[in-house]
Design a protein around this motif. Structure first.
Motif, mmCIF file in Angstrom:
data_model
loop_
_atom_site.group_PDB
_atom_site.id
_atom_site.type_symbol
_atom_site.label_atom_id
_atom_site.label_comp_id
_atom_site.label_asym_id
_atom_site.label_seq_id
_atom_site.Cartn_x
_atom_site.Cartn_y
_atom_site.Cartn_z
ATOM 1 N N ASN A 150 6.955 29.120 76.108
ATOM 2 C CA ASN A 150 6.560 28.802 77.475
ATOM 3 C C ASN A 150 5.770 29.955 78.075
ATOM 4 N N SER A 153 2.881 28.385 84.391
ATOM 5 C CA SER A 153 1.787 27.507 84.851
ATOM 6 C C SER A 153 0.888 27.039 83.715
ATOM 7 N N ARG A 154 1.397 27.015 82.504
ATOM 8 C CA ARG A 154 0.592 26.564 81.371
ATOM 9 C C ARG A 154 1.352 25.551 80.539
ATOM 10 N N VAL A 155 0.604 24.606 79.984
ATOM 11 C CA VAL A 155 1.173 23.614 79.079
ATOM 12 C C VAL A 155 1.094 24.163 77.662
ATOM 13 N N THR A 156 2.154 23.982 76.889
ATOM 14 C CA THR A 156 2.236 24.539 75.543
ATOM 15 C C THR A 156 1.721 23.553 74.496
ATOM 16 N N LEU A 184 -4.149 26.540 78.445
ATOM 17 C CA LEU A 184 -3.112 26.120 77.517
ATOM 18 C C LEU A 184 -2.424 27.346 76.904
ATOM 19 N N ARG A 231 3.828 20.137 74.028
ATOM 20 C CA ARG A 231 3.381 18.822 74.480
ATOM 21 C C ARG A 231 2.438 18.132 73.499
ATOM 22 N N ARG A 283 -6.687 18.473 76.212
ATOM 23 C CA ARG A 283 -5.947 19.091 77.326
ATOM 24 C C ARG A 283 -5.682 18.065 78.421
ATOM 25 N N ILE A 286 -2.888 15.519 77.432
ATOM 26 C CA ILE A 286 -1.479 15.924 77.448
ATOM 27 C C ILE A 286 -1.034 16.443 78.812
ATOM 28 N N THR A 287 -1.981 16.811 79.666
ATOM 29 C CA THR A 287 -1.584 17.342 80.973
ATOM 30 C C THR A 287 -1.684 16.308 82.085
#
Length: 301
Positions: A150, A153-156, A184, A231, A283, A286-287
């Motif tokens: 993690n 503020s970012r998606v993994t 990301l 994700r 991106r 998935i976001t």
């Protein structure tokens, strides 16, 4: 005797071989060119081959006056002739290369191979035994811990690909920068603990016959796909490496999380989000939970 040692960023046991050669009293030569120049040199001679092959050749050509070159073995995938016989194939394609000696890059069979190579280089059995003892402390390679899954503020996303691509900044650095620019948080397969990766690989249907590289890729994908924080999965292969691309496509087809199969080239794209439309679309997928799929070659559901 002067021996070249390829300082590949992908090599797990580079420090072992450097220490072992030093204990043998062998003069060690390392590539004299920066990585970007070595890659360009290899590309001049082997324009149609994959990035890792071009980089390896450039580094070999940058070794001055060596009698032999120790080359860390690559983990092969199905149909991957280069990984199985890199030195032999390079010698067939490029005349005048020094004698190239493949060496293990994991602990399996390491000391027996080192003993054989030591005798070949030094002709001194006593010196070889002493060198083996003194270099043994480096045989485990660097300790790998699970990278953080993690970031604020970012998606993994998980990034899965051959170690010889992802570990080399000159090859995959632009991909890293692009993922960062897209906001990301990327977790890379080559940074995962190898012991855990190989345990996961035992779940493969054909684990007994699968090439080492495919076991590593499968194990990494299994680890990352099972993490709730991850994700989506990006499967990255080097440009002009059909065997790796095919292996990653097969693996991506087995995933339940959103997946993208892509190729990575060096020196052809700027490290900005706009230069990687397939990554930007992934991106968003998935976001934002977009229902419409972007039309991108190689993307897998």
């Amino acid at each position: 005797m002067k021996v070249g040692l390829l300082e590949s960023r992908a090599a797990r046991l580079g420090s072992y071989w450097a220490a072992y050669l030093k204990e043998l009293g062998v003069e060690v030569v390392t590539p004299s060119l920066p990585d970007a120049e070595a890659l360009a040199l290899g590309q001049e001679s082997l324009k149609s081959e994959s990035l890792p092959v071009q980089l390896a050749l450039g580094r070999i050509l940058a070794l001055d006056g060596v009698d032999a070159v120790l080359m860390p073995q690559w983990a092969p995938v199905q149909g991957d002739a280069w990984s199985e016989a890199l030195g032999e194939l390079l010698s067939r394609r490029i005349s005048g290369l020094p004698n190239m000696i493949p060496v293990p890059d994991t602990s399996e069979g390491l000391e027996s191979a080192a003993a054989e190579i030591g005798l070949r280089l030094s002709q001194n059995a006593g010196g070889v035994r002493l060198a083996l003892e003194r270099a043994r402390i480096h045989a485990a390679g660097p300790r790998a811990e699970m990278p953080p899954l993690n970031a604020p503020s970012r998606v993994t996303v998980g990034v899965i690909g051959p170690r010889i691509l992802l570990a080399e900044d000159v090859l995959a650095g632009q991909l890293r920068q692009a993922l960062d620019a897209l906001g990301l948080h990327a977790v890379y397969s080559h940074e995962l603990p190898l012991t855990e990766v190989l345990k996961r690989a035992e779940r493969m249907d054909n684990v007994a016959t699968a090439p080492t590289g495919e076991r590593e890729l499968f194990g990494a994908a299994s680890m990352l796909s099972g993490k709730g924080a991850v994700r989506g999965l990006i499967f990255a292969s080097p440009a002009r490496d059909g065997a790796s691309h095919a292996a990653l496509q097969r693996l991506a087809a087995q995933q339940h999380k959103p997946s993208l199969v892509m190729t990575v080239d060096a020196g052809e794209a700027e490290a900005s989000a706009g230069s990687w439309p397939e990554l930007e679309a992934f991106r968003d997928r998935i976001t934002l939970g977009a229902s419409a799929r972007a039309v991108t070659p190689g993307e897998s559901a």
